[in-house]
Design an enzyme around this catalytic site. Structure first.
Site, short mmCIF file in Angstrom:
data_model
loop_
_atom_site.label_atom_id
_atom_site.label_comp_id
_atom_site.label_asym_id
_atom_site.label_seq_id
_atom_site.Cartn_x
_atom_site.Cartn_y
_atom_site.Cartn_z
N ARG A 1 -1.87 0.56 -22.03
CA ARG A 1 -2.04 -0.33 -20.87
C ARG A 1 -0.96 -1.40 -20.90
O ARG A 1 -0.39 -1.76 -19.88
CB ARG A 1 -3.45 -0.95 -20.85
CG ARG A 1 -3.61 -2.04 -19.80
CD ARG A 1 -5.05 -2.38 -19.42
NE ARG A 1 -5.97 -2.36 -20.52
CZ ARG A 1 -6.01 -3.27 -21.52
NH1 ARG A 1 -5.17 -4.28 -21.53
NH2 ARG A 1 -6.90 -3.15 -22.49
N TYR B 1 0.29 -1.97 6.93
CA TYR B 1 -0.57 -0.88 6.47
C TYR B 1 -2.03 -1.37 6.42
O TYR B 1 -2.31 -2.44 5.88
CB TYR B 1 -0.09 -0.40 5.08
CG TYR B 1 -1.05 0.59 4.46
CD1 TYR B 1 -1.45 1.74 5.16
CD2 TYR B 1 -1.60 0.38 3.21
CE1 TYR B 1 -2.35 2.63 4.62
CE2 TYR B 1 -2.50 1.28 2.65
CZ TYR B 1 -2.88 2.40 3.37
OH TYR B 1 -3.77 3.28 2.83
N LYS C 1 5.27 7.23 -1.72
CA LYS C 1 5.95 7.69 -0.51
C LYS C 1 7.35 8.20 -0.85
O LYS C 1 7.48 9.19 -1.53
CB LYS C 1 5.96 6.54 0.51
CG LYS C 1 4.57 5.91 0.70
CD LYS C 1 3.61 6.89 1.32
CE LYS C 1 2.12 6.60 1.13
NZ LYS C 1 1.60 5.30 0.96
O1 P1T Z 1 -1.36 4.20 -1.03
P1 P1T Z 1 -0.76 3.24 -1.99
O2 P1T Z 1 0.22 3.85 -2.94
O3 P1T Z 1 -1.79 2.38 -2.67
O4 P1T Z 1 0.16 2.23 -1.11
C1 P1T Z 1 -0.35 1.41 -0.11
C2 P1T Z 1 0.69 1.14 0.92
C3 P1T Z 1 1.39 -0.06 0.89
N1 P1T Z 1 2.36 -0.35 1.79
C4 P1T Z 1 2.68 0.52 2.77
C5 P1T Z 1 3.75 0.15 3.75
C6 P1T Z 1 2.03 1.75 2.86
O5 P1T Z 1 2.39 2.59 3.85
C7 P1T Z 1 0.99 2.07 1.93
C8 P1T Z 1 0.24 3.34 2.01
N2 P1T Z 1 0.28 3.96 3.28
C9 P1T Z 1 -0.34 5.12 3.61
C10 P1T Z 1 -1.14 5.83 2.80
C11 P1T Z 1 -0.08 5.56 5.01
O6 P1T Z 1 -0.36 6.73 5.36
O7 P1T Z 1 0.42 4.74 5.79
#
Ligand code: P1T
Length: 358
Positions: free
Chosen positions: A25, A77, A174
């Site tokens: 961790r 988001y 992403k």
């Molecule tokens: O899903 P995660 O890895 O926890 O990330 C969150 C997040 C934060 N910032 C942006 C700009 C994002 O697009 C996302 C996650 N977005 C999606 C899952 C989506 O489909 O838009």
């Protein structure tokens, strides 16, 4: 290749006598390799890898104290919005949501409790462009932290730290990962004291990224530049195709000259990215759902940034946690469709949209 150190703990010769790692961790060699890579691609000094993008944002907000205030963009988001409103407001941190593409809108919300500006650019899903340099000047003037969610642009297109941001954040799920096979978050900073605080929170709260996901993200990053080139090229062709289609009302893509802040996008980004949104003419919730259901090459799914193209319906999927009234104010209407344009043959992608529109 960096090995996958699939281990939770490390042998010690005497209590405290270890070779730099004691418990995964606190630190893991595969994660360290990823954290160094993240720092390097964002032109920063310190990188931190988390279990998800939201775990990374969670660590940033935990820098604050009850009574502190945050100004965020009103088009972001849905999960970030939910974390702010439904988790942190309970601990007396206050969030203001404004159209940050207009810098004076940010300035009007600053008061003596303001501590952080939370910028997402381009925004999810309306593709609004926020001027990072101007936001940074404002943050410096009022001694605020400026954090930029760089998920949509990636460091291939835009490097917020170089433009004066204090923290850059990613959903590495992403484009950085790039293959829709992991969930990872990232933070990169230049200031050592800020890095220490974030490392403390990463270890104390424990939302860390595992070794296998660290390895996969590292592998994804190796091809980020070639994937991004193709994402941008395909997205441009699709934006132009949709823009001239008689059944389309509006296409939201920062590459259009009449897109608000197109000149800012031109200045702060190398190209316009692989994401766009659009509304069909006279479209309703049902029409949008019917459209996304009839796609065959685009997959209907949450998320974005993978090599395969995805289509989404923000009102019922990614942004469903934002109340209808709130999301419609920023343009996230029931008929809005979002595309994450992949790296496939662009003719196949256009043919798919064509059949779904006919
Ligand atoms: O899903 P995660 O890895 O926890 O990330 C969150 C997040 C934060 N910032 C942006 C700009 C994002 O697009 C996302 C996650 N977005 C999606 C899952 C989506 O489909 O838009």
């Amino acid at each position: 290749m960096p090995p996958i150190y699939q281990t939770s703990t490390y042998a010690q010769t005497t209590p405290g006598g270890h070779q730099g790692y004691e418990y995964s961790r606190s630190g893991n060699p595969t994660r360290t390799a990823l954290e160094r890579s993240l720092a390097s691609i964002e032109n920063g000094q310190f990188g931190l890898a988390f279990a998800s993008g939201l775990a990374a944002i969670d660590a940033v907000i935990k820098l604050l104290d009850p009574g502190d205030e945050v100004i965020s963009t009103n088009d972001l988001y849905g999960g970030s919005y939910r974390l702010f409103r439904q988790v942190f407001e309970k601990y007396s941190i206050k969030f203001h949501f404004v159209g940050m593409q207009d810098i004076s809108a940010i300035a009007s919300k600053i008061n003596q409790n303001t501590k952080l500006l939370w910028v997402e650019t381009p925004t999810n899903p309306m593709m609004n462009v926020i001027d990072i340099e101007a936001a940074s000047q404002l943050a410096k003037k009022h001694k605020l932290l400026l954090a930029v969610d760089n998920t949509f642009a990636t460091p291939y297109l835009q490097r917020p730290l170089d433009m004066g941001a204090d923290i850059v954040m990613h959903s590495a799920t992403k484009y950085l990962g790039g293959h829709s096979d992991l969930v990872v978050g990232a933070l990169v900073v230049n200031d050592e004291k800020l890095a220490e605080k974030l490392y403390f929170l990463q270890n104390a709260s424990g939302g860390v990224c595992g070794p296998m996901d660290s390895f996969l993200t590292l592998r994804g990053i190796k091809t980020l530049h070639v994937r991004m080139q193709r994402h941008c090229e395909n997205c441009r062709a699709i934006a132009e195709y949709l823009n001239s289609h008689p059944k389309i009302e509006k296409v939201f893509w920062p590459g259009f000259e009449d897109h608000p802040n197109h000149n800012v996008a031109q200045r702060q980004m190398k190209d316009f990215g692989g994401m766009l949104s659009f509304t069909p003419k006279g479209g309703s919730y049902e029409d949008a759902v019917k459209f996304v259901e009839s796609l065959q090459v685009f997959t209907l799914a949450e998320s974005l940034g993978g090599v395969e193209s995805l289509a989404g319906h923000p009102a019922s999927m990614t942004h469903a946690s934002i109340p209808k009234e709130e999301r419609e104010k920023s343009g996230v209407v029931d008929s809005l469709i979002r595309l994450s344009v992949g790296i496939e043959d662009v003719d196949d992608l256009i043919a798919d949209l064509d059949q779904a529109l006919s």
